[in-house]
Design a protein around this motif. Structure first.
Motif, PDB file in Angstrom:
ATOM      1  N   UNK A  54       0.840  -1.191   0.000  1.00  0.00           N
ATOM      2  CA  UNK A  54       0.000   0.000   0.000  1.00  0.00           C
ATOM      3  C   UNK A  54       0.876   1.242   0.000  1.00  0.00           C
ATOM      4  N   UNK A  55       0.553   2.175  -0.879  1.00  0.00           N
ATOM      5  CA  UNK A  55       1.178   3.495  -0.863  1.00  0.00           C
ATOM      6  C   UNK A  55       0.178   4.439  -0.212  1.00  0.00           C
ATOM      7  N   UNK A  56       0.596   5.051   0.895  1.00  0.00           N
ATOM      8  CA  UNK A  56      -0.330   5.907   1.626  1.00  0.00           C
ATOM      9  C   UNK A  56       0.389   7.133   2.160  1.00  0.00           C
ATOM     10  N   UNK A  57      -0.290   8.258   2.075  1.00  0.00           N
ATOM     11  CA  UNK A  57       0.232   9.483   2.686  1.00  0.00           C
ATOM     12  C   UNK A  57       0.102   9.326   4.200  1.00  0.00           C
ATOM     13  N   UNK A  58       1.092   9.729   4.926  1.00  0.00           N
ATOM     14  CA  UNK A  58       1.037   9.610   6.381  1.00  0.00           C
ATOM     15  C   UNK A  58       1.916   8.500   6.912  1.00  0.00           C
ATOM     16  N   UNK A  59       2.441   7.679   6.033  1.00  0.00           N
ATOM     17  CA  UNK A  59       3.371   6.630   6.433  1.00  0.00           C
ATOM     18  C   UNK A  59       2.813   5.682   7.473  1.00  0.00           C
ATOM     19  N   UNK A  60       3.670   5.201   8.366  1.00  0.00           N
ATOM     20  CA  UNK A  60       3.277   4.200   9.363  1.00  0.00           C
ATOM     21  C   UNK A  60       2.161   4.661  10.298  1.00  0.00           C
ATOM     22  N   UNK A  61       1.991   5.958  10.454  1.00  0.00           N
ATOM     23  CA  UNK A  61       0.930   6.456  11.339  1.00  0.00           C
ATOM     24  C   UNK A  61      -0.455   6.081  10.823  1.00  0.00           C
ATOM     25  N   UNK A  62      -0.573   5.788   9.533  1.00  0.00           N
ATOM     26  CA  UNK A  62      -1.857   5.430   8.939  1.00  0.00           C
ATOM     27  C   UNK A  62      -2.177   3.944   9.083  1.00  0.00           C
ATOM     28  N   UNK A  63      -1.240   3.164   9.576  1.00  0.00           N
ATOM     29  CA  UNK A  63      -1.411   1.713   9.673  1.00  0.00           C
ATOM     30  C   UNK A  63      -2.662   1.283  10.427  1.00  0.00           C
ATOM     31  N   UNK A  64      -2.992   1.894  11.563  1.00  0.00           N
ATOM     32  CA  UNK A  64      -4.208   1.463  12.260  1.00  0.00           C
ATOM     33  C   UNK A  64      -5.474   1.606  11.413  1.00  0.00           C
ATOM     34  N   UNK A  65      -5.535   2.616  10.556  1.00  0.00           N
ATOM     35  CA  UNK A  65      -6.708   2.783   9.682  1.00  0.00           C
ATOM     36  C   UNK A  65      -6.763   1.676   8.642  1.00  0.00           C
ATOM     37  N   UNK A  66      -5.608   1.264   8.115  1.00  0.00           N
ATOM     38  CA  UNK A  66      -5.569   0.178   7.143  1.00  0.00           C
ATOM     39  C   UNK A  66      -6.002  -1.136   7.771  1.00  0.00           C
ATOM     40  N   UNK A  67      -5.483  -1.398   8.963  1.00  0.00           N
ATOM     41  CA  UNK A  67      -5.839  -2.637   9.663  1.00  0.00           C
ATOM     42  C   UNK A  67      -7.325  -2.656   9.992  1.00  0.00           C
ATOM     43  N   UNK A  68      -7.866  -1.526  10.420  1.00  0.00           N
ATOM     44  CA  UNK A  68      -9.299  -1.435  10.729  1.00  0.00           C
ATOM     45  C   UNK A  68     -10.139  -1.671   9.472  1.00  0.00           C
ATOM     46  N   UNK A  69      -9.696  -1.141   8.335  1.00  0.00           N
ATOM     47  CA  UNK A  69     -10.432  -1.335   7.081  1.00  0.00           C
ATOM     48  C   UNK A  69     -10.474  -2.811   6.700  1.00  0.00           C
ATOM     49  N   UNK A  70      -9.369  -3.509   6.887  1.00  0.00           N
ATOM     50  CA  UNK A  70      -9.341  -4.935   6.566  1.00  0.00           C
ATOM     51  C   UNK A  70     -10.169  -5.750   7.555  1.00  0.00           C
ATOM     52  N   UNK A  71     -10.106  -5.388   8.825  1.00  0.00           N
ATOM     53  CA  UNK A  71     -10.944  -6.061   9.825  1.00  0.00           C
ATOM     54  C   UNK A  71     -12.420  -5.912   9.476  1.00  0.00           C
ATOM     55  N   UNK A  72     -12.800  -4.735   8.977  1.00  0.00           N
ATOM     56  CA  UNK A  72     -14.198  -4.466   8.649  1.00  0.00           C
ATOM     57  C   UNK A  72     -14.724  -5.354   7.524  1.00  0.00           C
ATOM     58  N   UNK A  73     -13.834  -5.805   6.632  1.00  0.00           N
ATOM     59  CA  UNK A  73     -14.281  -6.693   5.553  1.00  0.00           C
ATOM     60  C   UNK A  73     -13.961  -8.158   5.838  1.00  0.00           C
ATOM     61  N   UNK A  74     -13.507  -8.444   7.069  1.00  0.00           N
ATOM     62  CA  UNK A  74     -13.349  -9.831   7.496  1.00  0.00           C
ATOM     63  C   UNK A  74     -11.969 -10.441   7.328  1.00  0.00           C
ATOM     64  N   UNK A  75     -10.938  -9.621   7.211  1.00  0.00           N
ATOM     65  CA  UNK A  75      -9.586 -10.137   7.066  1.00  0.00           C
ATOM     66  C   UNK A  75      -8.710  -9.662   8.207  1.00  0.00           C
ATOM     67  N   UNK A  76      -7.772 -10.506   8.594  1.00  0.00           N
ATOM     68  CA  UNK A  76      -6.833 -10.160   9.659  1.00  0.00           C
ATOM     69  C   UNK A  76      -5.577  -9.571   9.031  1.00  0.00           C
ATOM     70  N   UNK A  77      -5.057  -8.521   9.644  1.00  0.00           N
ATOM     71  CA  UNK A  77      -3.864  -7.878   9.100  1.00  0.00           C
ATOM     72  C   UNK A  77      -2.889  -7.571  10.216  1.00  0.00           C
ATOM     73  N   UNK A  78      -1.601  -7.635   9.875  1.00  0.00           N
ATOM     74  CA  UNK A  78      -0.548  -7.241  10.803  1.00  0.00           C
ATOM     75  C   UNK A  78       0.495  -6.455  10.021  1.00  0.00           C
ATOM     76  N   UNK A  79       1.218  -5.615  10.725  1.00  0.00           N
ATOM     77  CA  UNK A  79       2.305  -4.876  10.105  1.00  0.00           C
ATOM     78  C   UNK A  79       3.534  -5.757  10.056  1.00  0.00           C
TER      79      UNK A  79
END
Length: 85
Positions: free
Chosen positions: A31-56
């Motif tokens: 993923x290319x995202x503005x905000x770098x690692x600080x945006x990771x919790x939003x990405x993980x939450x988005x994946x959790x919302x569609x039923x997938x587990x994510x880790x950094x």
């Protein structure tokens, strides 16, 4: 392929995401995202919302995984040579 599309759409819906590519074979998303690692919790939450587990993954994890993949490719090439012979 449907799973890949769903995950990519979920990641692209996160504000600031410029690009999201999912590889089903390796179970990874890039993923290319503005905000770098600080945006990771939003990405993980988005994946959790569609039923997938994510880790950094740390740089160490990535390097170890690359070594494992290289070893797997070399082993497959050796097995292929054995079958041909």
């Amino acid at each position: 392929a449907a799973c890949v599309g769903r995950v990519e759409r979920a990641l692209r819906a996160v504000p600031g995401v410029g690009r999201a590519d999912v590889n089903l074979a390796t179970n990874r998303a890039t993923v290319e995202i503005a905000g770098g690692p600080a945006a990771a919790p939003r990405l993980i939450a988005a994946l959790d919302a569609v039923g997938y587990e994510a880790t950094l993954r740390s740089e160490t994890d990535v390097a170890a995984s690359d070594r494992e993949q290289t070893a797997r490719i070399e082993e497959q090439a050796a097995l292929k040579r054995s079958v041909i012979v």
